[in-house]
Design a protein around this motif. Sequence first.
Motif, mmCIF file in Angstrom:
data_model
loop_
_atom_site.group_PDB
_atom_site.id
_atom_site.type_symbol
_atom_site.label_atom_id
_atom_site.label_comp_id
_atom_site.label_asym_id
_atom_site.label_seq_id
_atom_site.Cartn_x
_atom_site.Cartn_y
_atom_site.Cartn_z
ATOM 1 N N ALA A 122 0.832 -1.208 0.000
ATOM 2 C CA ALA A 122 0.000 0.000 0.000
ATOM 3 C C ALA A 122 0.865 1.256 0.000
ATOM 4 N N ARG A 123 1.957 1.238 0.728
ATOM 5 C CA ARG A 123 2.866 2.395 0.727
ATOM 6 C C ARG A 123 3.439 2.633 -0.663
ATOM 7 N N ALA A 124 3.823 1.555 -1.329
ATOM 8 C CA ALA A 124 4.369 1.690 -2.690
ATOM 9 C C ALA A 124 3.282 2.173 -3.648
ATOM 10 N N THR A 125 2.079 1.623 -3.531
ATOM 11 C CA THR A 125 0.964 2.039 -4.389
ATOM 12 C C THR A 125 0.642 3.505 -4.156
ATOM 13 N N TRP A 126 0.657 3.946 -2.903
ATOM 14 C CA TRP A 126 0.394 5.341 -2.548
ATOM 15 C C TRP A 126 1.379 6.247 -3.282
ATOM 16 N N LEU A 127 2.653 5.880 -3.273
ATOM 17 C CA LEU A 127 3.671 6.683 -3.954
ATOM 18 C C LEU A 127 3.496 6.636 -5.471
ATOM 19 N N LEU A 128 3.225 5.465 -6.019
ATOM 20 C CA LEU A 128 3.047 5.333 -7.463
ATOM 21 C C LEU A 128 1.861 6.161 -7.960
ATOM 22 N N ALA A 129 0.850 6.319 -7.132
ATOM 23 C CA ALA A 129 -0.318 7.101 -7.532
ATOM 24 C C ALA A 129 0.023 8.569 -7.757
ATOM 25 N N LEU A 130 1.112 9.031 -7.181
ATOM 26 C CA LEU A 130 1.518 10.430 -7.330
ATOM 27 C C LEU A 130 2.260 10.702 -8.640
ATOM 28 N N LEU A 131 2.598 9.643 -9.384
ATOM 29 C CA LEU A 131 3.267 9.859 -10.672
ATOM 30 C C LEU A 131 2.352 10.679 -11.580
ATOM 31 N N PRO A 132 2.930 11.490 -12.439
ATOM 32 C CA PRO A 132 2.087 12.309 -13.330
ATOM 33 C C PRO A 132 1.131 11.454 -14.159
#
Length: 133
Positions: A122-132
């Motif tokens: 979930a932490r990784a997904t949270w960060l990936l969601a911020l990609l443009p």
Amino acid sequence: PSGDGLVLKIARQAARFDLSAIESDVLKGLYESLIDPAQRHELGEYYTPDWLASWVVKEAVSDPLEQRVIDPACGSGTFLFQAIRHLSEAADKAGLGPADTITRAEEQIAGIDIHPVAVIFARATWLLALLPI
């Protein structure tokens, strides 16, 4: 004790994904493949399709720049991903920059899970969601 093998298995599975074109929780499949089905059943884990999570977030979060979102059983982060994307779209329309979008996401979007592997994903997904987008 078998952490090295688990990390290697995760790395092999993750190499299958093109992380530059993410439109959904791409780690969900990886998470599901790593967790024993019997253990998932015992924990009551069920997976929401990305299209449904997107629809629920857009229906439930009418003001993404102000509302807070918490997923109390976030698994690999499908709802978190959709909530961050919803926030990012609203921030873009409002003319907010990336730093403000990230700050709002940090303050407004969170998830909880009892499974430690789910938390990592979930932490990784949270960060990936911020990609443009």
